[in-house]
Design a protein around this motif. Structure first.
Motif, PDB file in Angstrom:
ATOM      1  N   LEU A  18     -20.984 -54.004  62.580  1.00 41.84           N
ATOM      2  CA  LEU A  18     -20.578 -55.180  63.333  1.00 41.84           C
ATOM      3  C   LEU A  18     -20.921 -56.448  62.562  1.00 41.84           C
ATOM      4  N   ASP A  19     -20.361 -57.549  63.001  1.00 43.96           N
ATOM      5  CA  ASP A  19     -20.665 -58.869  62.452  1.00 43.96           C
ATOM      6  C   ASP A  19     -20.477 -58.886  60.930  1.00 43.96           C
ATOM      7  N   GLN A  20     -21.464 -59.346  60.183  1.00 42.09           N
ATOM      8  CA  GLN A  20     -21.335 -59.456  58.721  1.00 42.09           C
ATOM      9  C   GLN A  20     -21.164 -58.085  58.060  1.00 42.09           C
ATOM     10  N   ALA A  21     -21.764 -57.048  58.621  1.00 40.43           N
ATOM     11  CA  ALA A  21     -21.592 -55.704  58.059  1.00 40.43           C
ATOM     12  C   ALA A  21     -20.132 -55.273  58.148  1.00 40.43           C
ATOM     13  N   ALA A  22     -19.469 -55.598  59.243  1.00 43.18           N
ATOM     14  CA  ALA A  22     -18.051 -55.257  59.389  1.00 43.18           C
ATOM     15  C   ALA A  22     -17.207 -55.977  58.344  1.00 43.18           C
ATOM     16  N   ASN A  23     -17.524 -57.241  58.093  1.00 43.03           N
ATOM     17  CA  ASN A  23     -16.792 -57.997  57.070  1.00 43.03           C
ATOM     18  C   ASN A  23     -16.965 -57.374  55.692  1.00 43.03           C
ATOM     19  N   THR A  24     -18.187 -56.984  55.364  1.00 41.71           N
ATOM     20  CA  THR A  24     -18.455 -56.371  54.061  1.00 41.71           C
ATOM     21  C   THR A  24     -17.740 -55.036  53.934  1.00 41.71           C
ATOM     22  N   LEU A  25     -17.767 -54.240  54.986  1.00 41.84           N
ATOM     23  CA  LEU A  25     -17.093 -52.946  54.947  1.00 41.84           C
ATOM     24  C   LEU A  25     -15.582 -53.124  54.778  1.00 41.84           C
ATOM     25  N   GLN A  26     -15.010 -54.109  55.446  1.00 42.65           N
ATOM     26  CA  GLN A  26     -13.572 -54.381  55.279  1.00 42.65           C
ATOM     27  C   GLN A  26     -13.250 -54.771  53.843  1.00 42.65           C
ATOM     28  N   LEU A  27     -14.116 -55.552  53.213  1.00 38.11           N
ATOM     29  CA  LEU A  27     -13.907 -55.935  51.816  1.00 38.11           C
ATOM     30  C   LEU A  27     -13.937 -54.704  50.915  1.00 38.11           C
ATOM     31  N   VAL A  28     -14.930 -53.843  51.090  1.00 37.72           N
ATOM     32  CA  VAL A  28     -15.051 -52.645  50.249  1.00 37.72           C
ATOM     33  C   VAL A  28     -13.856 -51.728  50.467  1.00 37.72           C
ATOM     34  N   ARG A  29     -13.425 -51.572  51.709  1.00 35.42           N
ATOM     35  CA  ARG A  29     -12.243 -50.742  51.980  1.00 35.42           C
ATOM     36  C   ARG A  29     -11.005 -51.310  51.298  1.00 35.42           C
ATOM     37  N   ALA A  30     -10.837 -52.627  51.343  1.00 32.77           N
ATOM     38  CA  ALA A  30      -9.685 -53.247  50.677  1.00 32.77           C
ATOM     39  C   ALA A  30      -9.748 -53.035  49.170  1.00 32.77           C
ATOM     40  N   MET A  31     -10.946 -53.148  48.609  1.00 34.23           N
ATOM     41  CA  MET A  31     -11.114 -52.937  47.169  1.00 34.23           C
ATOM     42  C   MET A  31     -10.852 -51.486  46.771  1.00 34.23           C
ATOM     43  N   ALA A  32     -11.088 -50.545  47.676  1.00 37.77           N
ATOM     44  CA  ALA A  32     -10.938 -49.128  47.364  1.00 37.77           C
ATOM     45  C   ALA A  32      -9.488 -48.651  47.408  1.00 37.77           C
ATOM     46  N   ASN A  88      -6.336 -51.783  42.348  1.00 45.42           N
ATOM     47  CA  ASN A  88      -6.835 -51.521  40.991  1.00 45.42           C
ATOM     48  C   ASN A  88      -8.331 -51.801  40.869  1.00 45.42           C
ATOM     49  N   MET A  89      -9.062 -51.732  41.993  1.00 37.65           N
ATOM     50  CA  MET A  89     -10.506 -52.011  41.982  1.00 37.65           C
ATOM     51  C   MET A  89     -11.338 -50.811  42.436  1.00 37.65           C
ATOM     52  N   ARG A  90     -10.713 -49.648  42.574  1.00 38.44           N
ATOM     53  CA  ARG A  90     -11.449 -48.459  43.026  1.00 38.44           C
ATOM     54  C   ARG A  90     -12.635 -48.168  42.105  1.00 38.44           C
ATOM     55  N   GLY A  91     -12.446 -48.340  40.817  1.00 41.19           N
ATOM     56  CA  GLY A  91     -13.532 -48.134  39.857  1.00 41.19           C
ATOM     57  C   GLY A  91     -14.688 -49.088  40.100  1.00 41.19           C
ATOM     58  N   VAL A  92     -14.385 -50.295  40.512  1.00 45.24           N
ATOM     59  CA  VAL A  92     -15.428 -51.273  40.835  1.00 45.24           C
ATOM     60  C   VAL A  92     -16.240 -50.781  42.030  1.00 45.24           C
ATOM     61  N   VAL A  93     -15.544 -50.279  43.056  1.00 41.66           N
ATOM     62  CA  VAL A  93     -16.232 -49.772  44.252  1.00 41.66           C
ATOM     63  C   VAL A  93     -17.136 -48.596  43.875  1.00 41.66           C
ATOM     64  N   LEU A  94     -16.609 -47.676  43.096  1.00 38.33           N
ATOM     65  CA  LEU A  94     -17.426 -46.530  42.691  1.00 38.33           C
ATOM     66  C   LEU A  94     -18.598 -46.974  41.828  1.00 38.33           C
ATOM     67  N   GLY A  95     -18.427 -48.040  41.060  1.00 43.68           N
ATOM     68  CA  GLY A  95     -19.534 -48.587  40.274  1.00 43.68           C
ATOM     69  C   GLY A  95     -20.619 -49.222  41.136  1.00 43.68           C
ATOM     70  N   LEU A  96     -20.217 -49.743  42.319  1.00 45.57           N
ATOM     71  CA  LEU A  96     -21.192 -50.317  43.237  1.00 45.57           C
ATOM     72  C   LEU A  96     -22.067 -49.254  43.876  1.00 45.57           C
ATOM     73  N   ILE A  97     -21.486 -48.058  44.044  1.00 40.14           N
ATOM     74  CA  ILE A  97     -22.183 -46.950  44.702  1.00 40.14           C
ATOM     75  C   ILE A  97     -22.058 -45.714  43.804  1.00 40.14           C
ATOM     76  N   PRO A  98     -22.785 -45.672  42.693  1.00 41.49           N
ATOM     77  CA  PRO A  98     -22.610 -44.553  41.757  1.00 41.49           C
ATOM     78  C   PRO A  98     -22.983 -43.203  42.355  1.00 41.49           C
ATOM     79  N   GLU A  99     -23.776 -43.205  43.414  1.00 40.89           N
ATOM     80  CA  GLU A  99     -24.159 -41.946  44.063  1.00 40.89           C
ATOM     81  C   GLU A  99     -22.944 -41.189  44.601  1.00 40.89           C
ATOM     82  N   LEU A 100     -21.846 -41.885  44.834  1.00 38.31           N
ATOM     83  CA  LEU A 100     -20.644 -41.235  45.354  1.00 38.31           C
ATOM     84  C   LEU A 100     -19.981 -40.329  44.324  1.00 38.31           C
ATOM     85  N   THR A 101     -20.241 -40.555  43.066  1.00 38.30           N
ATOM     86  CA  THR A 101     -19.604 -39.756  42.011  1.00 38.30           C
ATOM     87  C   THR A 101     -20.543 -38.732  41.403  1.00 38.30           C
ATOM     88  N   GLN A 102     -21.747 -38.653  41.894  1.00 42.15           N
ATOM     89  CA  GLN A 102     -22.705 -37.681  41.328  1.00 42.15           C
ATOM     90  C   GLN A 102     -22.703 -36.395  42.085  1.00 42.15           C
TER      91      GLN A 102
END
Length: 86
Positions: free
Chosen positions: A53-67, A72-86
């Motif tokens: 909710l609130d600011q967390a919802a805004n951040t999640l919407q941004l990450v979803r849009a980037m993904a 062309n920013m999916r690599g950026v998202v995966l770079g933000l959370i490298p644990e997703l690719t391990q």
């Protein structure tokens, strides 16, 4: 940071700024609003869901849009959370 220890939590549970130790979440809705991230230590989660909710919802919407492939920013998202690719 507040600490909650050894409790079974149900219903709406506010996460911002809380450390949960040895807790069990049963049928809970975990609410994160974008403040200080929570910390979970040795917790169990049964039928639990998250609400951003609130600011967390805004951040999640941004990450979803980037993904999205067309961004062309999916690599950026995966770079933000490298644990997703391990």
């Amino acid at each position: 940071m507040t600490q909650t220890r050894g409790k079974t939590l149900t219903g709406d549970v506010e996460l911002d700024g809380v450390t949960f130790v040895d807790c069990r979440f049963e049928g809970a809705q975990l609410i994160f609003r974008g403040g200080t991230p929570p910390n979970f230590q040795n917790c169990r989660f049964d039928r639990t869901r998250f609400a951003f909710l609130d600011q967390a919802a805004n951040t999640l919407q941004l990450v979803r849009a980037m993904a999205q492939p067309q961004s062309n920013m999916r690599g950026v998202v995966l770079g933000l959370i490298p644990e997703l690719t391990q």
